[in-house]
Design a protein around this motif. Structure first.
Motif, mmCIF file in Angstrom:
data_model
loop_
_atom_site.group_PDB
_atom_site.id
_atom_site.type_symbol
_atom_site.label_atom_id
_atom_site.label_comp_id
_atom_site.label_asym_id
_atom_site.label_seq_id
_atom_site.Cartn_x
_atom_site.Cartn_y
_atom_site.Cartn_z
ATOM 1 N N HIS A 1 0.492 -1.390 -0.016
ATOM 2 C CA HIS A 1 -0.103 -0.095 -0.048
ATOM 3 C C HIS A 1 0.659 1.168 -0.015
ATOM 4 N N ALA A 2 0.939 2.637 -0.470
ATOM 5 C CA ALA A 2 1.138 3.605 -1.251
ATOM 6 C C ALA A 2 -0.151 4.141 -2.441
ATOM 7 N N ARG A 3 0.464 6.119 -1.667
ATOM 8 C CA ARG A 3 -0.256 5.918 -2.917
ATOM 9 C C ARG A 3 -0.207 5.728 -5.170
ATOM 10 N N SER A 4 1.184 5.466 -4.669
ATOM 11 C CA SER A 4 1.581 4.973 -6.270
ATOM 12 C C SER A 4 0.528 3.473 -7.139
ATOM 13 N N HIS A 5 0.717 2.427 -5.616
ATOM 14 C CA HIS A 5 -0.035 0.933 -5.649
ATOM 15 C C HIS A 5 -1.391 1.093 -6.093
ATOM 16 N N PHE A 6 -2.466 2.804 -5.274
ATOM 17 C CA PHE A 6 -3.518 2.759 -5.141
ATOM 18 C C PHE A 6 -3.794 3.031 -6.400
ATOM 19 N N ASP A 7 -3.462 4.273 -7.139
ATOM 20 C CA ASP A 7 -3.570 4.632 -7.851
ATOM 21 C C ASP A 7 -3.454 3.398 -9.149
ATOM 22 N N GLU A 8 -2.366 2.464 -9.356
ATOM 23 C CA GLU A 8 -2.452 1.531 -9.504
ATOM 24 C C GLU A 8 -3.288 0.543 -9.738
ATOM 25 N N VAL A 9 -4.318 0.245 -9.126
ATOM 26 C CA VAL A 9 -5.353 -1.360 -7.966
ATOM 27 C C VAL A 9 -6.361 -0.767 -8.649
ATOM 28 N N ARG A 10 -6.679 1.283 -8.345
ATOM 29 C CA ARG A 10 -7.016 1.840 -8.667
ATOM 30 C C ARG A 10 -7.448 2.055 -10.639
ATOM 31 N N ARG A 11 -6.655 1.494 -11.299
ATOM 32 C CA ARG A 11 -6.873 1.920 -13.298
ATOM 33 C C ARG A 11 -6.618 0.122 -13.230
ATOM 34 N N SER A 12 -6.520 -0.775 -12.358
ATOM 35 C CA SER A 12 -6.501 -1.800 -13.332
ATOM 36 C C SER A 12 -7.607 -2.414 -13.623
ATOM 37 N N VAL A 13 -7.580 -3.761 -14.597
ATOM 38 C CA VAL A 13 -8.804 -4.364 -14.814
ATOM 39 C C VAL A 13 -8.864 -5.718 -14.588
ATOM 40 N N GLU A 14 -9.171 -6.269 -13.916
ATOM 41 C CA GLU A 14 -9.143 -7.376 -13.011
ATOM 42 C C GLU A 14 -10.141 -8.413 -14.245
ATOM 43 N N PHE B 1 -11.971 -4.440 -4.811
ATOM 44 C CA PHE B 1 -12.887 -3.340 -4.113
ATOM 45 C C PHE B 1 -12.865 -2.890 -2.647
ATOM 46 N N ILE B 2 -12.355 -4.063 -1.875
ATOM 47 C CA ILE B 2 -11.975 -4.236 -0.381
ATOM 48 C C ILE B 2 -11.337 -3.458 -0.650
ATOM 49 N N TYR B 3 -10.283 -3.173 -1.058
ATOM 50 C CA TYR B 3 -8.901 -2.993 -0.847
ATOM 51 C C TYR B 3 -9.115 -1.235 -1.478
ATOM 52 N N LEU B 4 -9.932 -1.198 -1.956
ATOM 53 C CA LEU B 4 -10.266 0.516 -2.469
ATOM 54 C C LEU B 4 -11.381 1.241 -1.354
ATOM 55 N N CYS B 5 -11.736 0.219 -0.952
ATOM 56 C CA CYS B 5 -13.330 0.838 -0.350
ATOM 57 C C CYS B 5 -12.430 1.477 1.302
ATOM 58 N N GLY B 6 -11.223 0.488 1.579
ATOM 59 C CA GLY B 6 -10.551 0.382 2.449
ATOM 60 C C GLY B 6 -9.511 1.701 2.772
ATOM 61 N N THR B 7 -9.112 2.256 1.505
ATOM 62 C CA THR B 7 -8.099 2.855 0.751
ATOM 63 C C THR B 7 -8.757 4.711 0.767
ATOM 64 N N ALA B 8 -9.608 4.814 0.105
ATOM 65 C CA ALA B 8 -10.030 5.896 -0.621
ATOM 66 C C ALA B 8 -10.643 6.787 -0.071
ATOM 67 N N THR C 1 -18.381 4.540 -4.786
ATOM 68 C CA THR C 1 -18.584 3.405 -5.667
ATOM 69 C C THR C 1 -20.390 3.897 -6.868
ATOM 70 N N ALA C 2 -19.767 5.152 -6.943
ATOM 71 C CA ALA C 2 -20.739 5.857 -7.627
ATOM 72 C C ALA C 2 -20.423 5.333 -9.567
ATOM 73 N N ASP C 3 -18.984 5.662 -9.783
ATOM 74 C CA ASP C 3 -18.424 5.374 -11.326
ATOM 75 C C ASP C 3 -17.381 4.329 -10.140
ATOM 76 N N ASP C 4 -17.514 3.287 -9.309
ATOM 77 C CA ASP C 4 -17.026 1.905 -9.448
ATOM 78 C C ASP C 4 -14.832 2.588 -9.771
ATOM 79 N N PHE C 5 -14.820 3.558 -8.552
ATOM 80 C CA PHE C 5 -13.753 4.220 -8.380
ATOM 81 C C PHE C 5 -12.930 4.722 -9.395
ATOM 82 N N ALA C 6 -13.713 5.243 -10.371
ATOM 83 C CA ALA C 6 -12.896 5.765 -11.586
ATOM 84 C C ALA C 6 -12.241 6.977 -11.646
ATOM 85 N N THR C 7 -12.452 8.230 -10.198
ATOM 86 C CA THR C 7 -12.143 9.148 -9.608
ATOM 87 C C THR C 7 -11.598 9.393 -8.601
#
Length: 205
Positions: A93-106, A116-123, A131-137
């Protein structure tokens, strides 16, 4: 803080106000019913109460967010993989990893659920807002990851009977709709507080 596993909380950070007590939910439920239909799934707190107290029922969970539903589809059969992947995200976990995960296509529901769980717990903000835009922004908001592995495993056990269906987004002014499936034995709808239950007739023995 580790949840009371006899009463598991939602598997992702969604805001404390989104939890529901058992008594509050259960006193609005009819004695007999068929399938539980959560028309607007958010934290899943109401559905969790129902799953714990009515494990023999069928469940249909609807949301405009396909990423949120991926969590509920994957947890019953892939909780080990989900927990391991969230812990991997937490270790990196770091700002760079957060951005990488947010943009990833699983490519799998388990990977999407862990994301989803990771982004909910860090955004920044709540899961409800993001969740309105699935963490796109979504924006980086925490230096630690809000994740309770024991609680997520308990939710996985509760959700083994749930059937998830994706409900496309619609305007807030439209009325709730319910999926038609072969598991509905009666068209009678009972409004129960903030949610609906599809009630079925029990045949005479």
């Amino acid at each position: 803080m580790t949840a009371n596993i006899s009463s598991p909380a939602p598997p992702y950070l969604f805001g404390a106000s989104r939890r529901r007590s058992d008594d509050l939910v259960l006193r609005t439920v009819p004695e007999f019913f068929g399938d539980y239909d959560e028309a607007f799934l958010g934290s899943g707190a109401r559905a969790l109460v129902m799953m714990r107290h009515h494990s023999d029922a069928g469940y249909r969970l609807h949301s405009a967010s396909s990423e949120l539903l991926a969590v509920w589809r994957a947890l019953p059969g892939a909780v080990d993989e989900i927990a391991a992947r969230v812990l991997e995200h937490a270790a990196r976990h770091a700002r760079s990893h957060f951005d990488e995960v947010r943009r990833s296509v699983e490519i799998s529901d388990a990977e999407r659920a862990a994301r989803f769980i990771y982004l909910c717990g860090t955004a920044q903000g709540s899961g409800l807002a993001n969740t309105a835009d699935d963490f796109a922004t979504a924006r980086y908001g925490r230096d630690t990851v809000a994740f309770d592995e024991a609680n997520v495993r308990a939710v996985g056990g509760c959700s083994q009977t749930a059937m998830c269906e994706w409900m496309p987004a619609r305007s807030s002014t439209s009325s709730p709709t319910f999926a038609k499936t072969t598991t509905c034995f009666s068209s009678r709808r009972v409004q129960a507080g903030c949610f609906r239950v599809l009630r079925c007739r029990r045949s005479a023995s």
